[in-house]
Write an enzyme that holds these catalytic residues in place. Structure first.
Site, short mmCIF file in Angstrom:
data_model
loop_
_atom_site.label_atom_id
_atom_site.label_comp_id
_atom_site.label_asym_id
_atom_site.label_seq_id
_atom_site.Cartn_x
_atom_site.Cartn_y
_atom_site.Cartn_z
N LEU A 1 -15.60 2.74 10.04
CA LEU A 1 -15.26 3.96 10.78
C LEU A 1 -13.80 3.92 11.21
O LEU A 1 -13.44 3.18 12.14
CB LEU A 1 -16.17 4.09 12.01
CG LEU A 1 -17.69 3.97 11.75
CD1 LEU A 1 -18.46 4.06 13.05
CD2 LEU A 1 -18.16 5.02 10.75
N GLY B 1 -10.45 7.77 8.20
CA GLY B 1 -11.39 7.99 7.09
C GLY B 1 -12.61 7.13 7.41
O GLY B 1 -12.46 6.03 7.93
N GLU C 1 -8.36 -5.93 4.70
CA GLU C 1 -8.16 -5.57 3.29
C GLU C 1 -6.96 -6.30 2.69
O GLU C 1 -6.97 -6.66 1.52
CB GLU C 1 -7.99 -4.04 3.18
CG GLU C 1 -9.30 -3.31 3.43
CD GLU C 1 -9.11 -1.87 3.89
OE1 GLU C 1 -8.74 -1.68 5.08
OE2 GLU C 1 -9.33 -0.96 3.10
N GLY D 1 -11.00 1.00 12.63
CA GLY D 1 -10.42 1.22 13.96
C GLY D 1 -11.43 1.70 14.99
O GLY D 1 -11.45 1.22 16.14
N ARG E 1 -9.53 7.75 20.17
CA ARG E 1 -9.13 7.27 21.51
C ARG E 1 -8.76 8.45 22.42
O ARG E 1 -9.16 8.53 23.57
CB ARG E 1 -7.94 6.31 21.37
CG ARG E 1 -7.99 5.20 22.36
CD ARG E 1 -6.92 4.18 22.12
NE ARG E 1 -6.37 4.18 20.76
CZ ARG E 1 -5.48 3.33 20.33
NH1 ARG E 1 -5.02 2.39 21.12
NH2 ARG E 1 -5.02 3.38 19.09
N ASN F 1 0.89 -1.17 0.00
CA ASN F 1 0.00 0.00 0.00
C ASN F 1 0.92 1.22 0.00
O ASN F 1 1.42 1.63 1.04
CB ASN F 1 -0.89 -0.03 1.24
CG ASN F 1 -1.83 1.16 1.31
OD1 ASN F 1 -1.75 2.07 0.48
ND2 ASN F 1 -2.70 1.16 2.28
#
Ligand code: ADP
Length: 396
Positions: A205, A208, A382, A327, A281, A9
């Protein structure tokens, strides 16, 4: 270690990678090269539970991939099993509705789609060209974030603006996070038999964030648009707003439209409202210690997510499943609770105890006994999808 896939990526300032074996089930090594293009850049390998960081001499993407190649030379058993490389590509436009084996034409197609992803696609192209140079002979596959949404109907993907913008310039909704949604749809079909014939809402969520409506296994609507700015409030992105704000902001600040857009992309969302952080967080910790700005930002995030889920349900015949992933979706019991509190009118309710005690990293159904919809937490994967697509395309 046969049939291993290197998943890449490649972003403008970072390059994430992983080598997956055993049909994508085992991650042999993973890591990230970050701060690329600066003097502080380094590459970190996580292997057999240990992390090792190496500074990158010139901070280039090429030196990052060269380090992965060197690492493989030191681990010949893993190198011997490597059969292909899978690349995450953000924008495939209308050209790519599924993953493809990369050749010269595909590379040109990805270049043409760069107008809508000017930061991402050029970085992906760089990653692909470097991988061809350093791993000659290994087949490479491109997996697009937009591809899963190519089944969306024109009534949903067109913007209500003069049609020539679509005809001449391809201005339309494309949607993102498609690889995650495809994974969730397939994983859900394993967990809940028959869900591939039902209506599913998914909230991905993370920093992004977006939502997707899936009917009979196909994407029928999604919240992100021509770029990932549309839709939900996010870590630093405003999501959908009255477009007139763009001109008001540029006039108020005496800046260009592009600079105002930058504010909507990089300084808004959770960060803009809380004035503390874009990180969920951190905001939850601040809220627990009494910070009202953090609570306001989180509650706005939740309400806007619920609104998008509700509007997306208009494309479904029934809402049989709601899935939280990403996340925040996987880890924030607070936001899951507030989002579902705003979906009661749709008869979507969760069991507060199940929600709060959901084991991290595991799949759980947190619906309440009276809920009309199953409410799942499913960790996304992914990399697995990229590895599986790569294996499937190179073995044909
Ligand atoms: P992206 O892939 O879009 O960069 P991620 O899916 O990794 O983002 O999600 C990052 C977000 O998840 C951050 O806002 C982070 O604070 C949030 N997050 C991670 N773990 C937790 C947790 N335990 N509680 C609340 N939020 C969390």
């Amino acid at each position: 270690m046969k049939d291993s896939i290197l998943v890449i990526n490649c972003g403008s300032s970072s390059l994430k990678f992983a080598i997956l074996s055993n049909a994508g089930q085992d991650t042999l090594v993973e890591g990230i090269a970050d701060r690329l293009g600066t003097e502080e850049s380094s590459i970190t390998f996580k292997f057999e539970g240990e992390k090792k960081s190496i500074p990158l001499e010139d901070g280039s993407h090429k030196s990052a991939v060269a380090h992965i190649k060197d690492w493989l030379s030191d681990h010949p058993a893993i190198a011997r099993g490597l059969v292909g490389i899978g690349h995450r590509v953000v924008h495939g436009g209308e050209t790519f509705s599924q993953s493809v084996l990369i050749d010269h034409n595909v590379l040109n197609g990805i270049k043409e789609c760069a107008q809508f992803a000017p930061l991402h696609n050029p970085a992906h192209i760089k990653g692909i060209e470097i991988a061809f140079e350093l791993f000659p002979g290994l087949p490479q596959v491109a997996v697009f974030d937009t591809a899963f949404h190519q089944t969306i109907a024109p009534e949903q993907y067109l913007y209500p603006i003069p049609m020539h913008f679509y005809r001449q310039h391809h201005f339309r909704k494309y949607g993102f996070h498609g690889t995650s949604y495809r994974y969730i749809s397939q994983r859900l079909a394993q967990l809940a038999k028959g869900s591939d014939q039902q209506g599913v809402l998914v909230a991905h969520l993370g920093n992004g964030a977006s939502t997707c409506a899936i009917h009979k296994g196909l994407s029928v609507d999604t919240s992100m648009g021509i770029t990932p700015l549309e839709g939900l409030m996010m870590g630093t992105r405003s999501g959908s707003i009255d477009p007139s704000l763009l001109s008001f902001i540029s006039q108020a600040e005496g800046i260009s439209a592009d600079a105002a857009l930058d504010i909507l992309n990089k300084k808004s969302g959770l960060l803009g409202v809380s004035e503390i952080s874009n990180d969920c967080r951190t905001l939850e910790e601040a809220m627990v210690s009494g910070d009202q700005r953090a609570k306001l930002a989180l509650d706005m995030f939740a309400i806007r997510t619920a609104k998008h889920l509700a509007s997306m349900s208009t494309t479904l015949e029934s809402i049989d499943h709601l899935v939280f992933t990403g996340g925040i979706g996987e880890n924030s019991s607070y936001l899951r609770q507030v989002i579902c509190d705003h979906l009661k009118a749709l008869n979507i309710t969760i069991d507060s105890t199940l929600n709060e005690t959901a084991p991290r990293g595991e799949t759980t159904n947190i619906r309440s006994a009276s809920s009309g919809t199953n409410v799942w937490i499913i960790p996304t994967n992914e990399e697995l999808m990229i590895a599986l697509d790569t294996i499937s395309l190179i073995s044909h």
